[in-house]
Design an enzyme around this catalytic site. Structure first.
Site, PDB file in Angstrom:
ATOM      1  N   LYS A 127       0.857  -1.191   0.000  1.00 12.41           N
ATOM      2  CA  LYS A 127       0.000   0.000   0.000  1.00 12.41           C
ATOM      3  C   LYS A 127       0.886   1.231   0.000  1.00 12.41           C
ATOM      4  O   LYS A 127       2.029   1.173   0.486  1.00 12.41           O
ATOM      5  CB  LYS A 127      -0.884   0.015   1.250  1.00 12.41           C
ATOM      6  N   GLY A 239     -23.611   4.267   1.570  1.00 14.07           N
ATOM      7  CA  GLY A 239     -22.569   4.685   0.620  1.00 14.07           C
ATOM      8  C   GLY A 239     -23.031   4.298  -0.761  1.00 14.07           C
ATOM      9  O   GLY A 239     -23.309   3.118  -1.029  1.00 14.07           O
ATOM     10  N   GLY A 241     -21.376   5.184  -3.740  1.00 14.90           N
ATOM     11  CA  GLY A 241     -20.310   5.519  -4.682  1.00 14.90           C
ATOM     12  C   GLY A 241     -20.050   4.325  -5.577  1.00 14.90           C
ATOM     13  O   GLY A 241     -20.964   3.574  -5.924  1.00 14.90           O
ATOM     14  N   ASN A 242     -18.790   4.097  -5.903  1.00 12.18           N
ATOM     15  CA  ASN A 242     -18.462   3.004  -6.818  1.00 12.18           C
ATOM     16  C   ASN A 242     -18.965   1.659  -6.293  1.00 12.18           C
ATOM     17  O   ASN A 242     -19.707   0.943  -6.968  1.00 12.18           O
ATOM     18  CB  ASN A 242     -16.938   2.974  -7.053  1.00 12.18           C
ATOM     19  N   GLY A 244     -20.962   0.813  -3.510  1.00 11.32           N
ATOM     20  CA  GLY A 244     -22.359   0.709  -3.088  1.00 11.32           C
ATOM     21  C   GLY A 244     -23.322   0.713  -4.255  1.00 11.32           C
ATOM     22  O   GLY A 244     -24.278  -0.075  -4.283  1.00 11.32           O
TER      23      GLY A 244
HETATM   24  P1  NAD Z   1     -16.581   6.302  -3.312  1.00 11.31           P
HETATM   25  O1  NAD Z   1     -15.843   7.527  -2.947  1.00 11.31           O
HETATM   26  O2  NAD Z   1     -16.909   6.024  -4.735  1.00 11.31           O
HETATM   27  O3  NAD Z   1     -17.985   6.264  -2.496  1.00 11.31           O
HETATM   28  C1  NAD Z   1     -18.072   6.501  -1.134  1.00 11.31           C
HETATM   29  C2  NAD Z   1     -19.536   6.724  -0.767  1.00 11.31           C
HETATM   30  O4  NAD Z   1     -19.635   6.882   0.644  1.00 11.31           O
HETATM   31  C3  NAD Z   1     -20.150   7.975  -1.384  1.00 11.31           C
HETATM   32  O5  NAD Z   1     -21.486   7.684  -1.779  1.00 11.31           O
HETATM   33  C4  NAD Z   1     -20.166   8.965  -0.225  1.00 11.31           C
HETATM   34  O6  NAD Z   1     -21.180   9.949  -0.352  1.00 11.31           O
HETATM   35  C5  NAD Z   1     -20.445   8.016   0.918  1.00 11.31           C
HETATM   36  N1  NAD Z   1     -20.132   8.608   2.225  1.00 11.31           N
HETATM   37  C6  NAD Z   1     -19.086   9.418   2.547  1.00 11.31           C
HETATM   38  N2  NAD Z   1     -19.200   9.809   3.820  1.00 11.31           N
HETATM   39  C7  NAD Z   1     -20.317   9.233   4.307  1.00 11.31           C
HETATM   40  C8  NAD Z   1     -20.971   9.261   5.562  1.00 11.31           C
HETATM   41  N3  NAD Z   1     -20.485   9.974   6.576  1.00 11.31           N
HETATM   42  N4  NAD Z   1     -22.107   8.517   5.709  1.00 11.31           N
HETATM   43  C9  NAD Z   1     -22.608   7.787   4.694  1.00 11.31           C
HETATM   44  N5  NAD Z   1     -22.033   7.743   3.487  1.00 11.31           N
HETATM   45  C10 NAD Z   1     -20.906   8.449   3.295  1.00 11.31           C
HETATM   46  O7  NAD Z   1     -15.750   5.093  -2.647  1.00 11.31           O
HETATM   47  P2  NAD Z   1     -15.776   3.565  -3.055  1.00 11.31           P
HETATM   48  O8  NAD Z   1     -14.683   3.314  -4.047  1.00 11.31           O
HETATM   49  O9  NAD Z   1     -17.160   3.138  -3.366  1.00 11.31           O
HETATM   50  O10 NAD Z   1     -15.263   2.908  -1.680  1.00 11.31           O
HETATM   51  C11 NAD Z   1     -16.157   2.681  -0.602  1.00 11.31           C
HETATM   52  C12 NAD Z   1     -15.502   1.723   0.383  1.00 11.31           C
HETATM   53  O11 NAD Z   1     -15.168   0.511  -0.297  1.00 11.31           O
HETATM   54  C13 NAD Z   1     -14.185   2.214   1.009  1.00 11.31           C
HETATM   55  O12 NAD Z   1     -14.084   1.665   2.312  1.00 11.31           O
HETATM   56  C14 NAD Z   1     -13.118   1.569   0.119  1.00 11.31           C
HETATM   57  O13 NAD Z   1     -11.881   1.427   0.801  1.00 11.31           O
HETATM   58  C15 NAD Z   1     -13.778   0.227  -0.136  1.00 11.31           C
HETATM   59  N6  NAD Z   1     -13.272  -0.484  -1.312  1.00 11.31           N
HETATM   60  C16 NAD Z   1     -13.362   0.060  -2.556  1.00 11.31           C
HETATM   61  C17 NAD Z   1     -12.923  -0.663  -3.655  1.00 11.31           C
HETATM   62  C18 NAD Z   1     -13.079  -0.136  -5.056  1.00 11.31           C
HETATM   63  O14 NAD Z   1     -12.778  -0.894  -6.009  1.00 11.31           O
HETATM   64  N7  NAD Z   1     -13.558   1.082  -5.264  1.00 11.31           N
HETATM   65  C19 NAD Z   1     -12.333  -1.928  -3.479  1.00 11.31           C
HETATM   66  C20 NAD Z   1     -12.237  -2.462  -2.199  1.00 11.31           C
HETATM   67  C21 NAD Z   1     -12.728  -1.728  -1.129  1.00 11.31           C
END
Ligand code: NAD
Length: 438
Positions: A127, A239, A241-242, A244
């Site tokens: 990382k 959540g 984002g990507n 959720g």
């Molecule tokens: P993202 O930035 O695309 O989405 C994050 C979401 O969380 C957004 O909808 C944001 O509005 C919401 N959010 C932020 N603060 C918040 C709060 N206080 N209450 C409720 N919702 C809130 O991020 P992502 O890529 O979807 O990642 C989300 C999680 O998944 C993280 O923990 C990340 O480490 C993990 N993750 C992501 C991937 C990936 O491929 N993107 C892979 C493994 C793990």
């Protein structure tokens, strides 16, 4: 008198001598060590292998001088941790964050080691992180920072050494600048040095929804085991984002009804169901936020969302959302941890006692790194697969990983998180053993 066992070993290294950033109970690196210790005890791990697995094998600390738009030079601090490469080159994202610490990076690098082993891809865990606030930086400043980081670590990464990727606050464009800088440094193109690249620069099809797809596949397998019919099953997603949004869309395709959703702009419940695909389209046009979408239903306090009655709960936002304070009120049949670290160690036994079937984070969200590995393979061959091939291979990996954890949980009568550690740690330890490291 020297202590024996794990307590003795804990004291064998002076934490402060290696620059640990905090003694706090919630220091994520300490948590990873405790989780490993539990698994090591059950596996009766060789003490030398256990000790070696408690620490990163290598870490690089860098100072990055960057010319800012106003002509001044600002020096940023960064890290790259190569936690364990017994099973292959280390792999893991790079975060840009003002609160980054070396211990967060160490913990995330350890978790990547377990995640790659669990989905059985031939990679170790790493990382990276830079302490900066990208929201306060222009695109030009971000580009110069990204290139400066690669100039500092560029001789220590590579397709057969260590392969970074995007993470919090980094994206495909930043990866493209980094690949470009690496090419200048070495005098050749090696696209597989970094994954999560744009499609125009050797990225893989199917990466965008890979993590959410992995979440939906593990939920599907869990539902089979629990005899839970997903058709009409209520789901709640924190959540959007990507991870959720794709998890919600793909679970909706399996029959689930989205009855609760929340993001940084609020939380809502709607017993009639929310159309996940239409919400994603809206969010895309609305700065990434759900607020204002017509079909959201009733707004509720954000902290109530996870307690909404449902069969499938997907936390996909932040860490430490399910704690000893609210765990007793969170009772889905399946808790699918899309986010990294959404559940604190204190909450685990409460969920377990209430019969919640937890799909632990480093199993549930491993779809992303799996397709990143496919990206490396395609780059190495310079030959690219179609979307059906990616989906088929991802499904094979996720289903196999899910069942290896489920079977381990049955065998040792432990909860799924510990079972996931048992599978992963055992695989890494076996590679270390046959390599003759201990
Ligand atoms: P993202 O930035 O695309 O989405 C994050 C979401 O969380 C957004 O909808 C944001 O509005 C919401 N959010 C932020 N603060 C918040 C709060 N206080 N209450 C409720 N919702 C809130 O991020 P992502 O890529 O979807 O990642 C989300 C999680 O998944 C993280 O923990 C990340 O480490 C993990 N993750 C992501 C991937 C990936 O491929 N993107 C892979 C493994 C793990």
């Amino acid at each position: 008198m020297p202590k024996s066992g794990i307590a003795g070993r804990l004291e064998s290294v002076d934490f402060h001598a290696i620059g640990v950033s905090s003694d706090a109970k919630d220091n994520p690196f300490r948590i990873t060590q405790q989780q490993l210790d539990q698994a090591a005890e059950i596996l009766k791990l060789d003490p030398a292998i256990h000790e070696l697995l408690r620490w990163p094998l290598r870490e690089i600390h860098v100072a990055l001088p960057v010319k800012m738009d106003d002509g001044s030079i600002k020096v940023f601090q960064g890290f790259r941790v190569q936690y364990n490469d017994a099973r292959g080159p280390t792999k893991g994202g790079i975060r840009f964050h003002p609160d980054e610490t070396v211990d967060t990076v160490r913990a995330l690098a350890a978790w990547m080691t377990w995640k790659c082993a669990l989905v059985d891809i031939p990679l170790g865990g790493g990382k990276g992180g830079v302490i900066c606030d990208p929201r306060q930086m222009s695109q030009g400043e971000l580009e110069r920072l990204s290139r400066a980081y690669v100039r500092q670590i560029g001789h220590n990464i590579g397709l057969v050494k260590d392969v970074p990727a995007p993470d919090v606050n980094t994206n495909a464009q930043i990866m493209a600048w980094m690949v470009d800088e690496y090419a200048f440094m070495h005098g050749y193109n090696e696209f597989g040095v970094i994954t999560g690249k744009p499609l125009a620069l050797g990225g893989s099809v199917g990466r965008e929804d890979a993590t959410g797809r992995g979440v939906s596949l593990t939920v599907r397998e869990a539902a089979k085991i629990l005899n839970l019919d997903l058709n009409g099953a209520r789901m709640v997603v924190q959540g959007f984002g990507n991870v959720g949004s794709w998890a919600a869309i793909l679970l909706q395709e399996l029959g689930c009804k989205l009855v609760g959703v929340g993001d940084a702009s609020g939380a809502w419940v709607n017993p009639e169901g929310i159309d996940a695909r239409a919400l994603k389209d809206y969010v895309k046009k609305n700065n990434g936020l759900a607020k204002g979408y017509a079909g959201l239903g009733n707004e509720i306090p954000a902290e109530s969302l996870l307690e909404t009655p449902c069969e499938v709960l997907v936390p996909a936002a932040l860490e430490n959302q399910i704690t000893e304070k609210n765990a007793a009120r969170i009772k889905p049949r399946i808790l699918a941890e899309g986010a990294n670290g959404p559940t604190t160690p204190d909450a685990d036994p409460i969920l377990f006692a209430n019969g919640v079937y937890v799909i632990p984070d480093f199993l549930c969200n491993a779809g992303g790194v799996t397709v990143s590995y496919f990206e490396m393979v395609q780059n190495a061959y310079n030959f690219y697969w179609d979307l059906d091939t990616i989906h088929e291979r991802l499904e094979q990996k996720m289903v196999a990983a899910f069942h290896s954890v489920h079977e381990m949980a049955q065998r040792y009568k432990v909860h799924n998180r510990l079972a996931a550690y048992l599978v992963a740690v055992n695989r890494v330890a076996e590679a270390m053993h046959v390599r003759g490291w201990a």
